[in-house]
Write an enzyme that holds these catalytic residues in place. Structure first.
Site, PDB file in Angstrom:
ATOM      1  N   TYR A   1      51.124  15.851   9.966  1.00 40.35           N
ATOM      2  CA  TYR A   1      49.992  15.105  10.503  1.00 40.35           C
ATOM      3  C   TYR A   1      49.321  14.286   9.405  1.00 40.35           C
ATOM      4  O   TYR A   1      49.105  13.071   9.537  1.00 40.35           O
ATOM      5  CB  TYR A   1      48.988  16.055  11.149  1.00 40.35           C
ATOM      6  CG  TYR A   1      47.663  15.405  11.473  1.00 40.35           C
ATOM      7  CD1 TYR A   1      47.597  14.305  12.320  1.00 40.35           C
ATOM      8  CD2 TYR A   1      46.469  15.873  10.912  1.00 40.35           C
ATOM      9  CE1 TYR A   1      46.388  13.689  12.613  1.00 40.35           C
ATOM     10  CE2 TYR A   1      45.257  15.269  11.200  1.00 40.35           C
ATOM     11  CZ  TYR A   1      45.219  14.181  12.045  1.00 40.35           C
ATOM     12  OH  TYR A   1      44.023  13.561  12.320  1.00 40.35           O
TER      13      TYR A   1
ATOM     14  N   LYS B   1      49.297   9.954   8.841  1.00 39.52           N
ATOM     15  CA  LYS B   1      48.112   9.111   8.679  1.00 39.52           C
ATOM     16  C   LYS B   1      48.152   8.339   7.359  1.00 39.52           C
ATOM     17  O   LYS B   1      47.794   7.155   7.297  1.00 39.52           O
ATOM     18  CB  LYS B   1      46.855   9.978   8.748  1.00 39.52           C
ATOM     19  CG  LYS B   1      46.553  10.535  10.134  1.00 39.52           C
ATOM     20  CD  LYS B   1      46.100   9.451  11.097  1.00 39.52           C
ATOM     21  CE  LYS B   1      45.531  10.015  12.382  1.00 39.52           C
ATOM     22  NZ  LYS B   1      44.999   8.974  13.278  1.00 39.52           N
TER      23      LYS B   1
ATOM     24  N   THR C   1      41.996  10.516   8.509  1.00 38.77           N
ATOM     25  CA  THR C   1      41.607  11.920   8.497  1.00 38.77           C
ATOM     26  C   THR C   1      41.469  12.470   7.088  1.00 38.77           C
ATOM     27  O   THR C   1      42.133  11.985   6.153  1.00 38.77           O
ATOM     28  CB  THR C   1      42.664  12.761   9.244  1.00 38.77           C
ATOM     29  OG1 THR C   1      42.370  14.147   9.092  1.00 38.77           O
ATOM     30  CG2 THR C   1      44.065  12.534   8.688  1.00 38.77           C
TER      31      THR C   1
ATOM     32  N   ASN D   1      35.094  16.878  10.063  1.00 40.40           N
ATOM     33  CA  ASN D   1      35.098  17.655  11.305  1.00 40.40           C
ATOM     34  C   ASN D   1      34.148  17.051  12.330  1.00 40.40           C
ATOM     35  O   ASN D   1      32.939  17.250  12.270  1.00 40.40           O
ATOM     36  CB  ASN D   1      34.713  19.107  11.004  1.00 40.40           C
ATOM     37  CG  ASN D   1      35.761  19.804  10.158  1.00 40.40           C
ATOM     38  OD1 ASN D   1      36.765  20.293  10.663  1.00 40.40           O
ATOM     39  ND2 ASN D   1      35.537  19.837   8.854  1.00 40.40           N
TER      40      ASN D   1
END
Length: 322
Positions: A139, A143, A115, A168
């Protein structure tokens, strides 16, 4: 045969739909956020939990797995702040369980869904794979931790992997059979379209005083099918021995303000939005745009679908599934 963990989710199901045209696919998903209806009928579905070694053993013992694509993660930034235990357990510990079983069965090809959140509040206008990684929430940290684990496993155990850091994701499959469906929904484009369908009273925009052309945040949107194609190209690079380890950003390379996204949704749908401007959210950078030049140079991938077509595909899906 390819194992897709989290293949009933949004990006996972779109990748499975592209994969089944050329190979056998097994989907492992616990359906905590995924949907049975999103799994392609040509894939084998096994209901199971990434964090349960016995569930993984069943899959790897039953099927001849050549590679794993890993989508199964919790991904709500706000939730990760109030419940970090959940994120570190599912996103990190459960991934270690998966890697343990993979190594036991000598499966060493791995695609990891990462991400842009690992970059935190960026210092660069265009983010490259060399940009500073400094997450600002659990979060993002979860990752980034897995990315480090993969590097260590590659050096110690010969794991071959590709990390895909995306921005996105938006849009829906051209068939309108699958699309974006989260509960709660936190992504901008489906929120706007739900409002324009009458499911939401208004759209809340967080901040209008950023240093951008219209004062609203700039983000990079990429069609989910473009993402799926990047996963398949990466998978082929591993299976053909072209790559041992690599990390790629995935984005359109073009930024749009929140206001521009809303206006494009209005044009595509022919409907007028009601907008409420509220205070900025803590930690929201003014601009996040990806440079995907590296994956273009190395694998030939480039996002093809631009914002109006992204929104049109999402609108077609939302209308059908209203």
């Amino acid at each position: 045969m390819i194992l897709v963990v989290g293949g009933a989710g949004y990006i996972g199901s779109h990748t499975v739909k592209e994969l089944v045209d050329s190979t056998e696919v097994v989907v492992l998903d616990n359906l905590s956020t995924g949907h049975c209806w999103a799994i392609d009928e040509n894939a084998i579905f096994v209901k199971g939990d990434l964090g349960k070694e016995e569930d993984l053993e069943k899959v790897f013992s039953t099927y001849s797995i050549d590679a794993v694509i890993h989508f199964a993660a919790n991904s709500l930034v706000g939730e990760s702040v109030v419940d970090p235990w959940k994120y570190y357990e599912n996103n990190v510990v459960a991934t270690l369980t998966l890697l343990k079983v993979m190594m036991k069965h000598d499966v060493k090809n791995f695609i990891f869904s990462s991400t842009a959140a690992i970059y935190g509040i960026p210092e660069d206008t265009f983010l490259t794979e060399q940009s500073l990684t400094k997450p600002i929430n659990p979060y993002g940290y979860s990752k980034l931790m897995v990315e480090q684990i993969l590097e260590d496993f590659s050096q110690a155990y010969g794991l071959r992997y590709i990390v895909l850091r995306y921005f996105n994701a938006a849009g829906a499959h051209e068939s309108t059979s699958i699309g974006e469906s989260h509960d709660p929904e936190t992504h901008l484009i489906p929120i706007i379209l739900q409002h324009l369908l009458g499911k939401r009273e208004k759209i809340s925009v967080f901040g209008k005083d950023y240093d951008t052309p219209d004062g609203t945040c700039i983000r990079d949107y990429i069609h989910v099918t473009d993402l799926a194609h990047a996963h398949i190209l990466s998978l082929n690079a591993l299976l053909m021995g072209k790559k041992q380890m690599a990390t790629y950003n995935l984005g359109n390379g073009t930024g749009y303000t929140i206001k521009e996204v809303i206006e494009t949704c209005e044009i595509v749908t022919g409907r007028q939005a009601t907008i409420e401007y509220v205070e900025r959210r803590a930690g929201d950078p003014a601009q996040l745009i990806a440079s995907s030049e590296k994956i273009y140079q190395e694998l030939g991938w480039k996002a093809k679908i631009k914002l109006p077509a992204i929104i049109e595909s999402a609108w077609n899906w939302h209308k059908r599934n209203n």
